[in-house]
Motif scaffolding. Structure first.
Motif: not given
Length: 140
Positions: A92-100, A102-108
């Motif tokens: 959960x935390x690692x996926x949150x870091x990667x993000x969506x 678009x709006x959140x995460x390292x690849x926003x």
């Protein structure tokens, strides 16, 4: 070492739960930096119930981390509950870091907002830290 990591992860999660309780009680400090926005307009306005659910989830995750690392009492559940739970929480935390993407995460894609700056500087790195620490705790 794992004992220290356990206390750090558990403490961070419980502290974050407390921050959400503060917001749930009507506190306003920091709120502009915690919701993704399009320019100055937030993408959503968290309800009191949603903020409370996040606070409860973070507190439960904090207790789980402490139990996983042996710093808190465990419920009488199978060892696989803690093993699978550790992997799930880490994911959960690692996926949150990667993000969506678009709006959140390292690849926003959307950058330049107050949230995006805090997300890149603190929220996403913290999620990586928590995720990696939970992997270490789960493997131990």
């Amino acid at each position: 070492m794992v004992h220290l990591v356990t206390w750090i992860v558990g403490s961070i999660l419980i502290l974050l739960s407390g921050v959400h309780l503060y917001w749930m009680a009507g506190g306003k400090k920091g709120t502009i930096a915690v919701v993704p926005s399009k320019g100055r307009k937030p993408l959503f306005r968290p309800t009191m119930a949603a903020t409370g659910a996040v606070a409860l989830s973070l507190a439960a995750a904090g207790w789980f981390a402490l139990a996983l690392g042996g710093a808190a009492g465990r419920l009488p559940l199978s060892e696989s509950f803690y093993s699978y739970g550790g992997w799930a929480l880490s994911a959960i935390f690692l996926i949150r870091a990667v993000g969506d993407f678009r709006w959140v995460g390292f690849f926003k894609k959307h950058k330049g907002t107050v949230f995006a700056k805090w997300d890149s500087a603190l929220y996403s790195p913290l999620c990586v830290f928590l995720g990696v620490c939970l992997v270490i705790m789960t493997l131990h």
